[in-house]
Write a protein that holds these residues in place. Structure first.
Motif, PDB file in Angstrom:
ATOM      1  N   GLY A 159     -22.555   0.524  -6.014  1.00 12.20           N
ATOM      2  CA  GLY A 159     -22.259   0.619  -4.591  1.00 12.20           C
ATOM      3  C   GLY A 159     -20.794   0.577  -4.222  1.00 12.20           C
ATOM      4  N   THR A 160     -19.921   0.589  -5.204  1.00 13.27           N
ATOM      5  CA  THR A 160     -18.483   0.595  -4.908  1.00 13.27           C
ATOM      6  C   THR A 160     -17.846   1.829  -5.520  1.00 13.27           C
ATOM      7  OG1 THR A 160     -17.931  -0.664  -6.900  1.00 13.27           O
ATOM      8  CG2 THR A 160     -18.389  -1.920  -4.876  1.00 13.27           C
ATOM      9  N   PHE A 161     -16.683   2.188  -4.960  1.00 13.11           N
ATOM     10  CA  PHE A 161     -15.958   3.369  -5.439  1.00 13.11           C
ATOM     11  C   PHE A 161     -14.572   2.953  -5.908  1.00 13.11           C
ATOM     12  CE2 PHE A 161     -12.825   6.711  -4.251  1.00 13.11           C
ATOM     13  CZ  PHE A 161     -13.126   7.610  -5.261  1.00 13.11           C
ATOM     14  N   ARG A 162     -14.209   3.382  -7.075  1.00 17.19           N
ATOM     15  CA  ARG A 162     -12.862   3.177  -7.575  1.00 17.19           C
ATOM     16  C   ARG A 162     -12.301   4.535  -7.953  1.00 17.19           C
ATOM     17  NH1 ARG A 162     -13.620  -1.109 -12.267  1.00 17.19           N
ATOM     18  NH2 ARG A 162     -15.389   0.272 -12.632  1.00 17.19           N
ATOM     19  N   GLY A 163     -11.247   4.950  -7.241  1.00 19.99           N
ATOM     20  CA  GLY A 163     -10.653   6.248  -7.502  1.00 19.99           C
ATOM     21  C   GLY A 163      -9.160   6.133  -7.764  1.00 19.99           C
ATOM     22  N   ILE A 206      -6.741   5.174  -4.988  1.00 24.89           N
ATOM     23  CA  ILE A 206      -7.092   5.795  -3.714  1.00 24.89           C
ATOM     24  C   ILE A 206      -7.415   4.721  -2.675  1.00 24.89           C
ATOM     25  CG2 ILE A 206      -8.826   7.231  -2.550  1.00 24.89           C
ATOM     26  CD1 ILE A 206      -8.889   8.989  -5.026  1.00 24.89           C
ATOM     27  N   GLY A 207      -8.006   3.630  -3.114  1.00 24.38           N
ATOM     28  CA  GLY A 207      -8.282   2.530  -2.200  1.00 24.38           C
ATOM     29  C   GLY A 207      -7.037   1.813  -1.729  1.00 24.38           C
ATOM     30  N   GLY A 208      -5.913   2.059  -2.397  1.00 16.53           N
ATOM     31  CA  GLY A 208      -4.658   1.420  -2.031  1.00 16.53           C
ATOM     32  C   GLY A 208      -3.757   2.292  -1.181  1.00 16.53           C
ATOM     33  N   GLY A 212     -12.628  15.411  -1.351  1.00 13.84           N
ATOM     34  CA  GLY A 212     -13.836  14.607  -1.215  1.00 13.84           C
ATOM     35  C   GLY A 212     -13.559  13.139  -1.478  1.00 13.84           C
ATOM     36  N   MET A 213     -12.772  12.850  -2.514  1.00 14.66           N
ATOM     37  CA  MET A 213     -12.427  11.461  -2.810  1.00 14.66           C
ATOM     38  C   MET A 213     -11.558  10.859  -1.707  1.00 14.66           C
ATOM     39  SD  MET A 213     -11.626  11.460  -6.880  1.00 14.66           S
ATOM     40  CE  MET A 213     -12.853  11.977  -8.086  1.00 14.66           C
ATOM     41  N   LEU A 214     -10.568  11.621  -1.254  1.00 11.56           N
ATOM     42  CA  LEU A 214      -9.656  11.101  -0.235  1.00 11.56           C
ATOM     43  C   LEU A 214     -10.376  10.852   1.086  1.00 11.56           C
ATOM     44  CD1 LEU A 214      -6.448  13.253  -0.879  1.00 11.56           C
ATOM     45  CD2 LEU A 214      -6.810  10.839  -1.416  1.00 11.56           C
ATOM     46  N   ARG A 215     -11.366  11.679   1.394  1.00 11.05           N
ATOM     47  CA  ARG A 215     -12.123  11.475   2.628  1.00 11.05           C
ATOM     48  C   ARG A 215     -12.876  10.146   2.615  1.00 11.05           C
ATOM     49  NH1 ARG A 215     -12.086  17.141   2.727  1.00 11.05           N
ATOM     50  NH2 ARG A 215     -12.209  18.081   4.805  1.00 11.05           N
ATOM     51  N   MET A 259       0.844  -1.198   0.000  1.00 13.33           N
ATOM     52  CA  MET A 259       0.000   0.000   0.000  1.00 13.33           C
ATOM     53  C   MET A 259       0.875   1.242   0.000  1.00 13.33           C
ATOM     54  SD  MET A 259      -3.067  -1.076   2.585  1.00 13.33           S
ATOM     55  CE  MET A 259      -4.202   0.171   1.965  1.00 13.33           C
ATOM     56  N   THR A 260       0.324   2.347  -0.481  1.00 13.80           N
ATOM     57  CA  THR A 260       1.102   3.544  -0.788  1.00 13.80           C
ATOM     58  C   THR A 260       0.868   4.652   0.230  1.00 13.80           C
ATOM     59  OG1 THR A 260       0.948   3.020  -3.149  1.00 13.80           O
ATOM     60  CG2 THR A 260       1.520   5.290  -2.571  1.00 13.80           C
ATOM     61  N   VAL A 261       1.930   5.423   0.479  1.00 17.58           N
ATOM     62  CA  VAL A 261       1.844   6.645   1.275  1.00 17.58           C
ATOM     63  C   VAL A 261       1.677   7.822   0.317  1.00 17.58           C
ATOM     64  CG1 VAL A 261       3.074   8.219   2.818  1.00 17.58           C
ATOM     65  CG2 VAL A 261       3.223   5.752   3.177  1.00 17.58           C
ATOM     66  N   LEU A 262       0.670   8.640   0.549  1.00 13.43           N
ATOM     67  CA  LEU A 262       0.444   9.827  -0.264  1.00 13.43           C
ATOM     68  C   LEU A 262       0.862  11.051   0.539  1.00 13.43           C
ATOM     69  CD1 LEU A 262      -0.738  11.306  -2.761  1.00 13.43           C
ATOM     70  CD2 LEU A 262      -2.957  11.297  -1.574  1.00 13.43           C
ATOM     71  N   ILE A 263       1.724  11.880  -0.050  1.00 13.95           N
ATOM     72  CA  ILE A 263       2.171  13.111   0.597  1.00 13.95           C
ATOM     73  C   ILE A 263       1.678  14.287  -0.217  1.00 13.95           C
ATOM     74  CG2 ILE A 263       4.145  14.473   1.362  1.00 13.95           C
ATOM     75  CD1 ILE A 263       5.730  11.906   1.659  1.00 13.95           C
ATOM     76  N   LEU A 264       0.884  15.139   0.412  1.00  9.04           N
ATOM     77  CA  LEU A 264       0.380  16.343  -0.238  1.00  9.04           C
ATOM     78  C   LEU A 264       1.201  17.527   0.253  1.00  9.04           C
ATOM     79  CD1 LEU A 264      -3.483  15.757   0.150  1.00  9.04           C
ATOM     80  CD2 LEU A 264      -2.000  15.124  -1.772  1.00  9.04           C
ATOM     81  N   THR A 265       2.043  18.059  -0.624  1.00 15.64           N
ATOM     82  CA  THR A 265       2.882  19.183  -0.238  1.00 15.64           C
ATOM     83  C   THR A 265       3.419  19.879  -1.469  1.00 15.64           C
ATOM     84  OG1 THR A 265       4.649  19.859   1.288  1.00 15.64           O
ATOM     85  CG2 THR A 265       5.114  17.991  -0.149  1.00 15.64           C
TER      86      THR A 265
END
Length: 333
Positions: free
Chosen positions: A49-53, A64-66, A99-102, A1-7
């Motif tokens: 009923g599922t989300f894939r982002g 996003i799910g990962g 919104g997606m990340l939440r 799984m991945t770490v996302l850094i927003l900067t």
């Protein structure tokens, strides 16, 4: 799984953490929301009923799910560098990205909702006091008379911005300044002013909290320092920061602050007085730590990387996620 850094692109503090994540083989994607629509792309699909982002940045695609964790370090304004930027596009991009990340199960450092609330200085002071941290007498006002009366009660004051922000772009640091005894407070009427009793400090304390780990550093004030030099960021003294133990009672209060604020990271500033008491000044939920690590050798970047790399989010680590117990909403909402 991945770490996302927003900067932002130029962020040495984030660079220090990425080095540790790379060394342990943890996948990392780093992006600046300011590059949305021009270098950064996103897509989210709700079907049956599922989300894939997905997010795309620098030629890399991440689900996003990962995501195992999201570090909201110092992101730029969404879509600020788009070909045709606008307030409307910024709002659209912000709603789409955050919104997606939440909606994912990743752990946050720190969750945008908690971070936004934690930036409010009046809220910080009240929470610190409630958690048992000593807070100097403080007034925030636009009433000149209230400022005059406060100055009569506390003749030795400092003044600092309520938000810590500066209108210049890019913003500059606004120093905390000592208030002269003969100050005319008439100008207070033109904008909220924060006045605070000056702590006659013997040292500045920076306490960096990463999850449950507390790393404190102390910078002694020179004996010949002028009392008007109240802001350590602008002090002429070049004394280094030194590691220091956190008093147990204060450690408990800091952890209570983090728990109630729903923060995974916080950079706390204290002023140590002649009796050794640490007076709470503020908690920056995205504060720098590189300068402390360079002086002290404390493993702050390593601690942040370790927190981000921990496998699998837990329900307790996602305080803003709505959960139900026995058909009823949980009490932590």
């Amino acid at each position: 799984m991945t770490v996302l850094i927003l900067t932002r692109e130029e962020d040495v503090t984030a660079d220090m953490v990425v080095v540790h994540l790379n060394a342990t083989g943890v996948p990392v994607v780093r992006l600046d929301p300011a590059d949305l629509t021009d270098g950064v792309s996103l897509s989210g699909e709700f079907v049956h009923g599922t989300f894939r982002g997905h997010l795309s940045a620098g030629g890399r695609l991440v689900s996003i799910g990962g995501l195992r964790s999201v570090w909201v370090r110092r992101p730029g304004v969404p879509a600020a560098r788009a070909a045709t930027p606008s307030a409307w596009l910024t709002e659209e991009a912000s709603q789409a990205l955050y919104g997606m990340l939440r909606g994912c199960d990743a752990r946050w450092m720190n969750h945008p909702d908690a971070a936004r609330r934690a930036r409010h200085k009046p809220w910080q002071l009240r929470l610190a006091q409630r958690c048992g941290l000593p807070v100097p007498a403080t007034l925030i006002t636009t009433f000149p008379q209230a400022a005059r009366e406060f100055a009569e009660r506390y003749p030795d004051l400092v003044v600092k911005p309520v938000s810590g922000a500066h209108p210049q772009d890019p913003p500059r640091a606004v120093p905390t300044s000592r208030v002269a005894p003969d100050t005319d407070f008439s100008a207070v009427a033109f904008g909220p002013t924060l006045l605070q009793r000056r702590v006659a400090k013997k040292a500045d304390i920076r306490l960096t909290a990463v999850g449950e780990r507390l790393l404190a550093a102390r910078k002694a004030v020179a004996e010949d320092a002028h009392p008007d030099e109240v802001d350590v960021r602008f002090a002429r003294d070049d004394a280094p920061w030194r590691p220091v133990e956190v008093p147990p009672r204060l450690a408990s209060a800091v952890r209570a602050y983090l728990r109630d604020a729903e923060l995974a990271y916080g950079a706390f500033d204290f002023a140590e007085d002649g009796d050794g008491m640490w007076w709470f000044l503020e908690c920056n939920q995205s504060g720098q730590f590189g300068f402390v690590e360079v002086d002290t050798g404390q493993p702050i970047a390593h601690s942040v990387a370790g927190w981000l790399a921990r496998p699998g989010p837990s329900a307790a680590a996602v305080p803003h996620q709505r959960r139900r117990r026995g058909g009823a909403l949980s009490a932590d909402q």
